[in-house]
Design a protein around this motif. Structure first.
Motif, PDB file in Angstrom:
ATOM      1  N   PHE A  86       0.865  -1.176   0.000  1.00 47.01           N
ATOM      2  CA  PHE A  86       0.000   0.000   0.000  1.00 47.01           C
ATOM      3  C   PHE A  86       0.907   1.232   0.000  1.00 47.01           C
ATOM      4  O   PHE A  86       1.005   1.950   0.992  1.00 47.01           O
ATOM      5  CB  PHE A  86      -0.916   0.001   1.226  1.00 47.01           C
ATOM      6  CG  PHE A  86      -2.105   0.918   1.089  1.00 47.01           C
ATOM      7  CD1 PHE A  86      -3.291   0.451   0.545  1.00 47.01           C
ATOM      8  CD2 PHE A  86      -2.035   2.244   1.481  1.00 47.01           C
ATOM      9  CE1 PHE A  86      -4.394   1.293   0.420  1.00 47.01           C
ATOM     10  CE2 PHE A  86      -3.124   3.088   1.362  1.00 47.01           C
ATOM     11  CZ  PHE A  86      -4.315   2.610   0.826  1.00 47.01           C
ATOM     12  N   PRO A  87       1.636   1.452  -1.112  1.00 48.06           N
ATOM     13  CA  PRO A  87       2.612   2.543  -1.158  1.00 48.06           C
ATOM     14  C   PRO A  87       1.954   3.907  -0.999  1.00 48.06           C
ATOM     15  O   PRO A  87       0.966   4.208  -1.665  1.00 48.06           O
ATOM     16  CB  PRO A  87       3.263   2.388  -2.532  1.00 48.06           C
ATOM     17  CG  PRO A  87       2.237   1.661  -3.357  1.00 48.06           C
ATOM     18  CD  PRO A  87       1.555   0.734  -2.399  1.00 48.06           C
ATOM     19  N   LEU A  88       2.527   4.710  -0.119  1.00 49.80           N
ATOM     20  CA  LEU A  88       1.973   6.036   0.157  1.00 49.80           C
ATOM     21  C   LEU A  88       2.542   7.121  -0.737  1.00 49.80           C
ATOM     22  O   LEU A  88       1.983   8.208  -0.820  1.00 49.80           O
ATOM     23  CB  LEU A  88       2.224   6.415   1.623  1.00 49.80           C
ATOM     24  CG  LEU A  88       1.541   5.529   2.669  1.00 49.80           C
ATOM     25  CD1 LEU A  88       1.917   6.012   4.070  1.00 49.80           C
ATOM     26  CD2 LEU A  88       0.025   5.529   2.497  1.00 49.80           C
ATOM     27  N   ASP A  89       3.665   6.835  -1.380  1.00 51.70           N
ATOM     28  CA  ASP A  89       4.281   7.834  -2.251  1.00 51.70           C
ATOM     29  C   ASP A  89       5.097   7.128  -3.331  1.00 51.70           C
ATOM     30  O   ASP A  89       5.204   5.902  -3.352  1.00 51.70           O
ATOM     31  CB  ASP A  89       5.152   8.811  -1.448  1.00 51.70           C
ATOM     32  CG  ASP A  89       6.172   8.103  -0.565  1.00 51.70           C
ATOM     33  OD1 ASP A  89       6.798   7.144  -1.040  1.00 51.70           O
ATOM     34  OD2 ASP A  89       6.335   8.511   0.601  1.00 51.70           O
ATOM     35  N   GLN A  90       5.661   7.926  -4.235  1.00 52.08           N
ATOM     36  CA  GLN A  90       6.380   7.359  -5.369  1.00 52.08           C
ATOM     37  C   GLN A  90       7.613   6.566  -4.931  1.00 52.08           C
ATOM     38  O   GLN A  90       7.965   5.552  -5.538  1.00 52.08           O
ATOM     39  CB  GLN A  90       6.802   8.489  -6.322  1.00 52.08           C
ATOM     40  CG  GLN A  90       5.649   9.245  -6.945  1.00 52.08           C
ATOM     41  CD  GLN A  90       4.901   8.437  -7.998  1.00 52.08           C
ATOM     42  OE1 GLN A  90       5.353   7.369  -8.408  1.00 52.08           O
ATOM     43  NE2 GLN A  90       3.749   8.931  -8.423  1.00 52.08           N
ATOM     44  N   LEU A  91       8.269   7.023  -3.885  1.00 52.66           N
ATOM     45  CA  LEU A  91       9.462   6.330  -3.406  1.00 52.66           C
ATOM     46  C   LEU A  91       9.100   4.969  -2.818  1.00 52.66           C
ATOM     47  O   LEU A  91       9.791   3.968  -3.056  1.00 52.66           O
ATOM     48  CB  LEU A  91      10.189   7.197  -2.377  1.00 52.66           C
ATOM     49  CG  LEU A  91      11.514   6.653  -1.836  1.00 52.66           C
ATOM     50  CD1 LEU A  91      12.474   6.293  -2.967  1.00 52.66           C
ATOM     51  CD2 LEU A  91      12.149   7.692  -0.906  1.00 52.66           C
ATOM     52  N   ALA A  92       8.029   4.916  -2.059  1.00 55.17           N
ATOM     53  CA  ALA A  92       7.568   3.638  -1.507  1.00 55.17           C
ATOM     54  C   ALA A  92       7.183   2.678  -2.620  1.00 55.17           C
ATOM     55  O   ALA A  92       7.438   1.471  -2.545  1.00 55.17           O
ATOM     56  CB  ALA A  92       6.386   3.861  -0.575  1.00 55.17           C
ATOM     57  N   LEU A  93       6.573   3.203  -3.671  1.00 50.64           N
ATOM     58  CA  LEU A  93       6.188   2.377  -4.813  1.00 50.64           C
ATOM     59  C   LEU A  93       7.428   1.793  -5.486  1.00 50.64           C
ATOM     60  O   LEU A  93       7.474   0.599  -5.805  1.00 50.64           O
ATOM     61  CB  LEU A  93       5.377   3.209  -5.805  1.00 50.64           C
ATOM     62  CG  LEU A  93       4.968   2.521  -7.110  1.00 50.64           C
ATOM     63  CD1 LEU A  93       4.164   1.254  -6.834  1.00 50.64           C
ATOM     64  CD2 LEU A  93       4.173   3.488  -7.979  1.00 50.64           C
ATOM     65  N   ALA A 159       0.499  -2.875 -11.508  1.00 53.89           N
ATOM     66  CA  ALA A 159      -0.045  -3.980 -10.725  1.00 53.89           C
ATOM     67  C   ALA A 159      -0.052  -3.649  -9.238  1.00 53.89           C
ATOM     68  O   ALA A 159      -1.008  -3.959  -8.521  1.00 53.89           O
ATOM     69  CB  ALA A 159       0.759  -5.248 -10.978  1.00 53.89           C
ATOM     70  N   LEU A 160       1.004  -3.000  -8.750  1.00 51.39           N
ATOM     71  CA  LEU A 160       1.066  -2.643  -7.334  1.00 51.39           C
ATOM     72  C   LEU A 160       0.083  -1.521  -7.002  1.00 51.39           C
ATOM     73  O   LEU A 160      -0.499  -1.507  -5.917  1.00 51.39           O
ATOM     74  CB  LEU A 160       2.490  -2.245  -6.957  1.00 51.39           C
ATOM     75  CG  LEU A 160       3.527  -3.371  -7.041  1.00 51.39           C
ATOM     76  CD1 LEU A 160       4.894  -2.883  -6.587  1.00 51.39           C
ATOM     77  CD2 LEU A 160       3.092  -4.569  -6.215  1.00 51.39           C
ATOM     78  N   LEU A 161      -0.109  -0.612  -7.929  1.00 51.41           N
ATOM     79  CA  LEU A 161      -1.110   0.431  -7.712  1.00 51.41           C
ATOM     80  C   LEU A 161      -2.511  -0.173  -7.678  1.00 51.41           C
ATOM     81  O   LEU A 161      -3.356   0.236  -6.886  1.00 51.41           O
ATOM     82  CB  LEU A 161      -1.020   1.492  -8.809  1.00 51.41           C
ATOM     83  CG  LEU A 161       0.213   2.399  -8.759  1.00 51.41           C
ATOM     84  CD1 LEU A 161       0.219   3.340  -9.962  1.00 51.41           C
ATOM     85  CD2 LEU A 161       0.244   3.209  -7.462  1.00 51.41           C
ATOM     86  N   GLU A 162      -2.737  -1.159  -8.505  1.00 47.81           N
ATOM     87  CA  GLU A 162      -4.036  -1.823  -8.495  1.00 47.81           C
ATOM     88  C   GLU A 162      -4.250  -2.579  -7.180  1.00 47.81           C
ATOM     89  O   GLU A 162      -5.355  -2.625  -6.646  1.00 47.81           O
ATOM     90  CB  GLU A 162      -4.158  -2.783  -9.670  1.00 47.81           C
ATOM     91  CG  GLU A 162      -5.558  -3.360  -9.800  1.00 47.81           C
ATOM     92  CD  GLU A 162      -5.676  -4.299 -10.985  1.00 47.81           C
ATOM     93  OE1 GLU A 162      -4.980  -5.332 -10.991  1.00 47.81           O
ATOM     94  OE2 GLU A 162      -6.463  -4.001 -11.896  1.00 47.81           O
ATOM     95  N   SER A 163      -3.160  -3.161  -6.655  1.00 44.85           N
ATOM     96  CA  SER A 163      -3.253  -3.865  -5.370  1.00 44.85           C
ATOM     97  C   SER A 163      -3.633  -2.882  -4.270  1.00 44.85           C
ATOM     98  O   SER A 163      -4.447  -3.198  -3.396  1.00 44.85           O
ATOM     99  CB  SER A 163      -1.912  -4.526  -5.054  1.00 44.85           C
ATOM    100  OG  SER A 163      -1.935  -5.126  -3.772  1.00 44.85           O
ATOM    101  N   ARG A 164      -3.048  -1.692  -4.322  1.00 41.14           N
ATOM    102  CA  ARG A 164      -3.408  -0.678  -3.330  1.00 41.14           C
ATOM    103  C   ARG A 164      -4.877  -0.282  -3.467  1.00 41.14           C
ATOM    104  O   ARG A 164      -5.599  -0.167  -2.472  1.00 41.14           O
ATOM    105  CB  ARG A 164      -2.510   0.559  -3.502  1.00 41.14           C
ATOM    106  CG  ARG A 164      -2.979   1.718  -2.639  1.00 41.14           C
ATOM    107  CD  ARG A 164      -2.136   2.953  -2.776  1.00 41.14           C
ATOM    108  NE  ARG A 164      -2.970   4.123  -2.502  1.00 41.14           N
ATOM    109  CZ  ARG A 164      -2.524   5.291  -2.115  1.00 41.14           C
ATOM    110  NH1 ARG A 164      -1.236   5.477  -1.938  1.00 41.14           N
ATOM    111  NH2 ARG A 164      -3.337   6.285  -1.907  1.00 41.14           N
TER     112      ARG A 164
END
Length: 205
Positions: A86-93, A159-164
């Motif tokens: 659940f990345p909160l920002d671009q760096l976490a992503l 894919a990770l954004l979709e997971s979030r």
């Protein structure tokens, strides 16, 4: 590779076209998108943790509570932990993309190392965050070109954004860390006693 700490603002409509037409590998065949977990699959309770690698509260949980949870609950067969990005920002992503590129067996150690060294790569204005992430990844066997390729992989990013987004829709996640104990969603860096209490409630449900 400069990265923005800009907070991620997700709109469901922005992801739906890609979701409907994404490649088969991203739908189920991409090993990077398989479940990342610790514990026995037949454990009586499965707990889901939504976390961000740049979240200081997530780091506090993994530093102060997770070691005891792992020893007394996970290793004892009382529960299984499933990690969801659940990345909160671009760096976490970007960091999550690198983590997902590692073999599943190396995942827990890598995210633990990143969470314990946030001050070096996530909050150090004078540091090159990708270089710092790459240093940790090198210990797990990833080269700098592999790190750069992971961060530049648009399919993995989406894919990770979709997971979030799924976490927001399915479990009403709005902050990190957030834990799901059966049907109960609980936000915050929980103490061990509270965490164990919630595991017990889920086991008896």
């Amino acid at each position: 590779m400069p990265l923005s700490r800009r907070i991620l603002m997700l709109a469901p409509a922005a992801l739906l076209p890609w979701s409907a037409n994404r490649p088969a590998a991203a739908q189920g065949g991409d090993p990077r998108l398989t479940e990342r977990s610790a514990g026995k699959r037949d454990a009586p309770v499965t707990v889901i943790e939504y976390f961000s690698l740049t979240c200081s509260h997530c780091a506090a949980f993994h530093r102060d509570t997770w070691p005891r949870v792992k020893k007394e609950l996970v290793d004892a067969g009382k529960m299984r932990m499933v990690w969801r990005d659940f990345p909160l920002d671009q760096l976490a992503l970007a960091a999550a993309q690198v983590a997902r590129t590692l073999p599943p067996a190396a995942y827990e150690g890598f995210i633990g190392a990143l969470l314990s060294t946030q001050d070096r790569w996530a909050f150090n204005r004078g540091a090159d965050p990708v270089a710092e992430i790459a240093r940790v990844a090198a210990l797990a066997g990833l080269s700098r070109p592999q790190v750069d390729a992971a961060i530049g992989d648009e399919a993995l990013r989406k894919a990770l954004l979709e997971s979030r987004l799924k976490g927001e829709q399915e479990h009403k996640v709005s902050s990190t860390p957030t834990f799901v104990f059966g049907s109960k969603t609980v936000p915050g860096a929980l103490s061990f006693d509270r965490f164990a209490e919630l595991v017990g409630e889920a086991a008896g449900a």
